[in-house]
Write an enzyme that holds these catalytic residues in place. Structure first.
Site, PDB file in Angstrom:
ATOM      1  N   SER A   1       0.787  -1.105   0.094  1.00  0.00           N
ATOM      2  CA  SER A   1      -0.061  -0.077  -0.131  1.00  0.00           C
ATOM      3  C   SER A   1       0.949   1.273  -0.025  1.00  0.00           C
ATOM      4  CB  SER A   1      -0.763   0.058   1.262  1.00  0.00           C
ATOM      5  OG  SER A   1      -1.655   1.311   1.458  1.00  0.00           O
TER       6      SER A   1
ATOM      7  N   TYR B   1      -2.726   0.712  10.615  1.00  0.00           N
ATOM      8  CA  TYR B   1      -2.613   0.399   9.294  1.00  0.00           C
ATOM      9  C   TYR B   1      -1.394   0.735   8.529  1.00  0.00           C
ATOM     10  CZ  TYR B   1      -3.890  -0.638   4.293  1.00  0.00           C
ATOM     11  OH  TYR B   1      -3.886  -1.198   2.906  1.00  0.00           O
TER      12      TYR B   1
END
Length: 242
Positions: free
Chosen positions: A128, A141
């Protein structure tokens, strides 16, 4: 392009995972897909999988490797985020779920698959942009995806000299069920994430995976970073007025 090859895909029931299963099969590979929502998997072999559980992951990998008769491609895709809040509002439950899924789960499935990975094999990971540049209100995250990137770098070092390729695909804004999960089923909040912008689609990320795994055997595509044109980082998006 991939005739005679086999692939294992985690998080295969929706989004990037489901799109990649389709692309790999269209390219000729036989695919085993794993997810908790096994009824939604459209693979040659659909199996239940909870990457946070050692027994579940071992059963998944063992059966997939046996029925496919070896593994050529592992796409470690299972992952999630929970909530958008400053870290002082975090909970142990959210932190455990995010870290165990995005980090522990990836290490576990990779460890279990490596003994079955044939020479010329390829390990692919869904990373990501959150693992490259932090953004506010997503600390768990962000930490998980930075951790994943560190693991992949270390794995590349450990595998140097062996005929196994390693790639991460670091995606930005991708319209999928990711935001619906992050906002715990709040469809309105999830929809707002993609308002006023043309996000990347799961199929477009799957195209990146397919590109990496179809390069000549001596070529390793280390990293692909794919974002919407209107996105410069995890936090900066130029949205249209609607």
């Amino acid at each position: 392009m991939l005739e005679g090859k086999t692939a294992v895909v985690t998080g295969a029931s929706s989004g990037i995972g489901a799109a990649t299963v389709r692309k790999l099969r269209e390219a000729g590979a036989r695919v085993a897909g794993g997810a908790r929502r096994v009824e939604r998997i459209e693979a040659d072999l659909a199996l239940p999988l909870d990457v946070t559980d050692e027994e579940s992951a071992a059963a998944f990998v063992g059966r997939a490797a046996a029925e496919l008769e070896g593994v050529d491609i592992l796409f470690n895709n299972a992952g999630l985020a929970l909530g958008r809040y400053p870290f002082w509002e975090s909970t142990p439950e959210d932190e455990a779920t995010v870290l165990h899924t995005n980090v522990d789960g990836v290490l576990r499935v990779t460890r279990l698959c490596l003994p079955h990975l044939r020479d010329g094999g390829h390990l692919v990971f869904t990373g990501s942009v959150a693992g490259r540049q932090a953004y506010p209100n997503g600390a768990s995250y962000v930490a998980a995806k930075f951790g994943l990137r560190g693991f992949v770098y270390a794995l590349r070092e450990d595998l140097l000299g062996r005929p196994i390729r390693v790639t991460t695909v670091d995606a930005g804004l991708v319209e999928s069920e990711f935001s619906l999960v992050r906002y715990r089923g709040d469809a309105e909040a999830a929809k707002a994430v993609y308002a006023g912008v043309d996000p990347v689609t799961p199929d477009e990320v799957a195209d990146c995976v397919l590109f990496a795994v179809t390069r000549p055997p001596h070529v390793n595509v280390d990293e692909i970073v794919v974002k919407a044109l209107a996105q410069s980082s995890g936090a900066r998006i130029a949205r249209r007025e609607e």
